[in-house]
Design an enzyme around this catalytic site. Structure first.
Site, PDB file in Angstrom:
ATOM      1  N   LYS A 199     -29.189  -8.687   6.366  1.00 35.13           N
ATOM      2  CA  LYS A 199     -27.843  -8.946   5.770  1.00 35.13           C
ATOM      3  C   LYS A 199     -27.020  -9.480   6.644  1.00 35.13           C
ATOM      4  O   LYS A 199     -26.419 -10.504   6.711  1.00 35.13           O
ATOM      5  CB  LYS A 199     -27.156  -7.692   5.104  1.00 35.13           C
ATOM      6  CG  LYS A 199     -28.094  -7.242   3.838  1.00 35.13           C
ATOM      7  CD  LYS A 199     -27.233  -6.314   3.102  1.00 35.13           C
ATOM      8  CE  LYS A 199     -26.815  -4.954   4.005  1.00 35.13           C
ATOM      9  NZ  LYS A 199     -28.109  -4.101   4.572  1.00 35.13           N
ATOM     10  N   ARG A 256     -21.419  -0.427  -1.332  1.00 32.80           N
ATOM     11  CA  ARG A 256     -22.670   0.324  -1.235  1.00 32.80           C
ATOM     12  C   ARG A 256     -22.853   1.150  -2.273  1.00 32.80           C
ATOM     13  O   ARG A 256     -23.825   1.787  -2.304  1.00 32.80           O
ATOM     14  CB  ARG A 256     -22.889   0.788   0.142  1.00 32.80           C
ATOM     15  CG  ARG A 256     -23.861   0.533   1.118  1.00 32.80           C
ATOM     16  CD  ARG A 256     -23.674   1.153   2.356  1.00 32.80           C
ATOM     17  NE  ARG A 256     -24.696   0.877   3.224  1.00 32.80           N
ATOM     18  CZ  ARG A 256     -24.571   0.258   4.204  1.00 32.80           C
ATOM     19  NH1 ARG A 256     -23.724  -0.662   4.364  1.00 32.80           N
ATOM     20  NH2 ARG A 256     -25.577   0.081   5.299  1.00 32.80           N
ATOM     21  N   ARG A 284     -35.084  -3.335  16.655  1.00 28.43           N
ATOM     22  CA  ARG A 284     -33.793  -3.919  16.493  1.00 28.43           C
ATOM     23  C   ARG A 284     -32.927  -3.564  17.758  1.00 28.43           C
ATOM     24  O   ARG A 284     -32.911  -2.306  18.153  1.00 28.43           O
ATOM     25  CB  ARG A 284     -32.860  -3.596  15.246  1.00 28.43           C
ATOM     26  CG  ARG A 284     -31.359  -4.090  14.962  1.00 28.43           C
ATOM     27  CD  ARG A 284     -30.875  -4.147  13.776  1.00 28.43           C
ATOM     28  NE  ARG A 284     -30.590  -2.807  13.197  1.00 28.43           N
ATOM     29  CZ  ARG A 284     -30.168  -2.685  12.088  1.00 28.43           C
ATOM     30  NH1 ARG A 284     -29.890  -3.776  11.459  1.00 28.43           N
ATOM     31  NH2 ARG A 284     -29.799  -1.495  11.378  1.00 28.43           N
ATOM     32  N   ARG A 304     -29.144   1.242  18.059  1.00 26.59           N
ATOM     33  CA  ARG A 304     -28.266   1.805  17.127  1.00 26.59           C
ATOM     34  C   ARG A 304     -28.636   3.323  17.016  1.00 26.59           C
ATOM     35  O   ARG A 304     -30.010   3.549  16.665  1.00 26.59           O
ATOM     36  CB  ARG A 304     -27.828   1.347  15.962  1.00 26.59           C
ATOM     37  CG  ARG A 304     -26.958   0.351  16.042  1.00 26.59           C
ATOM     38  CD  ARG A 304     -26.764  -0.796  14.752  1.00 26.59           C
ATOM     39  NE  ARG A 304     -26.963   0.119  13.446  1.00 26.59           N
ATOM     40  CZ  ARG A 304     -26.627  -0.244  12.202  1.00 26.59           C
ATOM     41  NH1 ARG A 304     -26.456  -1.479  12.071  1.00 26.59           N
ATOM     42  NH2 ARG A 304     -26.669   0.408  11.118  1.00 26.59           N
ATOM     43  N   ARG A 312     -31.573   6.660   5.463  1.00 30.25           N
ATOM     44  CA  ARG A 312     -30.987   5.494   4.835  1.00 30.25           C
ATOM     45  C   ARG A 312     -31.357   4.756   3.953  1.00 30.25           C
ATOM     46  O   ARG A 312     -30.645   4.279   2.975  1.00 30.25           O
ATOM     47  CB  ARG A 312     -30.504   4.781   5.972  1.00 30.25           C
ATOM     48  CG  ARG A 312     -29.521   5.166   7.413  1.00 30.25           C
ATOM     49  CD  ARG A 312     -29.447   4.563   8.702  1.00 30.25           C
ATOM     50  NE  ARG A 312     -29.009   3.045   8.528  1.00 30.25           N
ATOM     51  CZ  ARG A 312     -29.199   2.238   9.240  1.00 30.25           C
ATOM     52  NH1 ARG A 312     -29.948   2.322  10.079  1.00 30.25           N
ATOM     53  NH2 ARG A 312     -28.352   0.842   8.993  1.00 30.25           N
TER      54      ARG A 312
HETATM   55  P1  AMP Z   1     -24.689  -0.631   8.396  1.00 33.62           P
HETATM   56  O1  AMP Z   1     -24.501  -1.455   9.860  1.00 33.62           O
HETATM   57  O2  AMP Z   1     -24.126  -1.602   7.204  1.00 33.62           O
HETATM   58  O3  AMP Z   1     -26.242  -0.557   8.361  1.00 33.62           O
HETATM   59  O4  AMP Z   1     -23.955   0.515   8.229  1.00 33.62           O
HETATM   60  C1  AMP Z   1     -24.124   1.621   9.018  1.00 33.62           C
HETATM   61  C2  AMP Z   1     -23.648   2.914   8.505  1.00 33.62           C
HETATM   62  O5  AMP Z   1     -22.279   2.939   8.379  1.00 33.62           O
HETATM   63  C3  AMP Z   1     -24.214   3.239   7.109  1.00 33.62           C
HETATM   64  O6  AMP Z   1     -25.666   3.811   7.173  1.00 33.62           O
HETATM   65  C4  AMP Z   1     -23.213   4.296   6.699  1.00 33.62           C
HETATM   66  O7  AMP Z   1     -23.195   5.352   7.418  1.00 33.62           O
HETATM   67  C5  AMP Z   1     -21.911   3.376   7.104  1.00 33.62           C
HETATM   68  N1  AMP Z   1     -21.366   2.785   6.224  1.00 33.62           N
HETATM   69  C6  AMP Z   1     -21.324   1.022   6.143  1.00 33.62           C
HETATM   70  N2  AMP Z   1     -20.710   0.561   5.357  1.00 33.62           N
HETATM   71  C7  AMP Z   1     -20.890   1.530   4.371  1.00 33.62           C
HETATM   72  C8  AMP Z   1     -20.202   1.284   3.051  1.00 33.62           C
HETATM   73  N3  AMP Z   1     -19.936   0.488   2.389  1.00 33.62           N
HETATM   74  N4  AMP Z   1     -20.337   2.487   2.283  1.00 33.62           N
HETATM   75  C9  AMP Z   1     -20.431   4.035   2.895  1.00 33.62           C
HETATM   76  N5  AMP Z   1     -20.953   4.080   4.093  1.00 33.62           N
HETATM   77  C10 AMP Z   1     -21.046   2.770   5.097  1.00 33.62           C
END
Ligand code: AMP
Length: 210
Positions: free
Chosen positions: A13, A88, A123, A156, A167
């Protein structure tokens, strides 16, 4: 274009959002990047988010809804935006709707869990600007260095294999139902992940009629 990108963590994404953002000259809003910056800077939101992010759980809806409403109210979002990693959960999607934030499409990038698990191990992420790379499929020009801003790339914490599994479980339980949510509104497009970034971009452009 007001676009939501759906898909499992590691579906690409962020990478596709970056490409579309440039092409369409609209900002990408990544709640993951906003949260990582807040955590790095030790802000109250960052301190609250840390325990959830590090174990691969979702940050509470009210925190996310606050962040996203504030960000979408900024002037650069007036001409369109790409949402990467938000909404999400169904309550987040409902909050956007009830806040009058309409979208053109929710586009889901479909990838199997096994491909995700293999992919996440390679990654590399820029802690300063949020750009994302992969050691094999999307390497930076100089090893370990961000192409965009020159910072040293990092892995990360939440890309550790056991956290990736958590996740993915969270994705299937909490986020995947959004496909039905947007499908019921006639707003869902899906594309299958392709072997290369460029081929996936081409599929997305075809699906969106770009
Ligand atoms: P991402 O970089 O989008 O994979 O987000 C990393 C982490 O941030 C996720 O595993 C969640 O812990 C948190 N996070 C990011 N976006 C959201 C969201 N819209 N709702 C809840 N948690 C989020």
């Amino acid at each position: 274009m007001k676009l939501i990108l759906l898909g499992a963590p590691g579906a690409g994404k962020g990478t596709q959002a970056e490409i579309l953002s440039k092409k369409l000259s609209i900002p990408t809003i990544s709640t993951g990047n906003i949260l990582r910056a807040a955590m790095k800077n030790g802000t109250p939101v960052g301190l609250k988010a840390k325990e959830y992010v590090e174990k691969g759980a979702l940050v509470p809806d009210e925190v996310i809804i606050g962040i996203i409403k504030e960000r979408l109210a900024e002037p650069d979002c007036a001409g369109g935006f790409i949402l990467d990693g938000v909404p999400r959960t169904i309550p987040q999607a409902e909050a956007l709707e009830s806040g009058g934030i309409g979208i053109d499409w929710a586009l889901s990038i479909e990838v199997s869990d096994q491909v995700i698990i293999d992919r996440m191990s390679g990654r590399r992420t820029c802690p300063d600007c949020g750009a994302s790379f992969h050691v094999v499929s999307n390497p930076p020009k100089a090893e370990g260095v961000c192409d965009a801003c020159g910072a040293a790339l990092t892995i990360r914490k939440d890309d550790a294999p056991e956290t990736v599994k958590a996740r993915l479980e969270t994705y299937h339980a909490e986020t995947e139902p959004l496909k039905a949510f947007y499908g019921a509104r006639g707003k869902l497009k899906t594309v299958d992940n392709q072997p290369t970034i460029e081929a996936t971009t081409a599929e997305i452009e075809k699906a969106l009629g770009l």
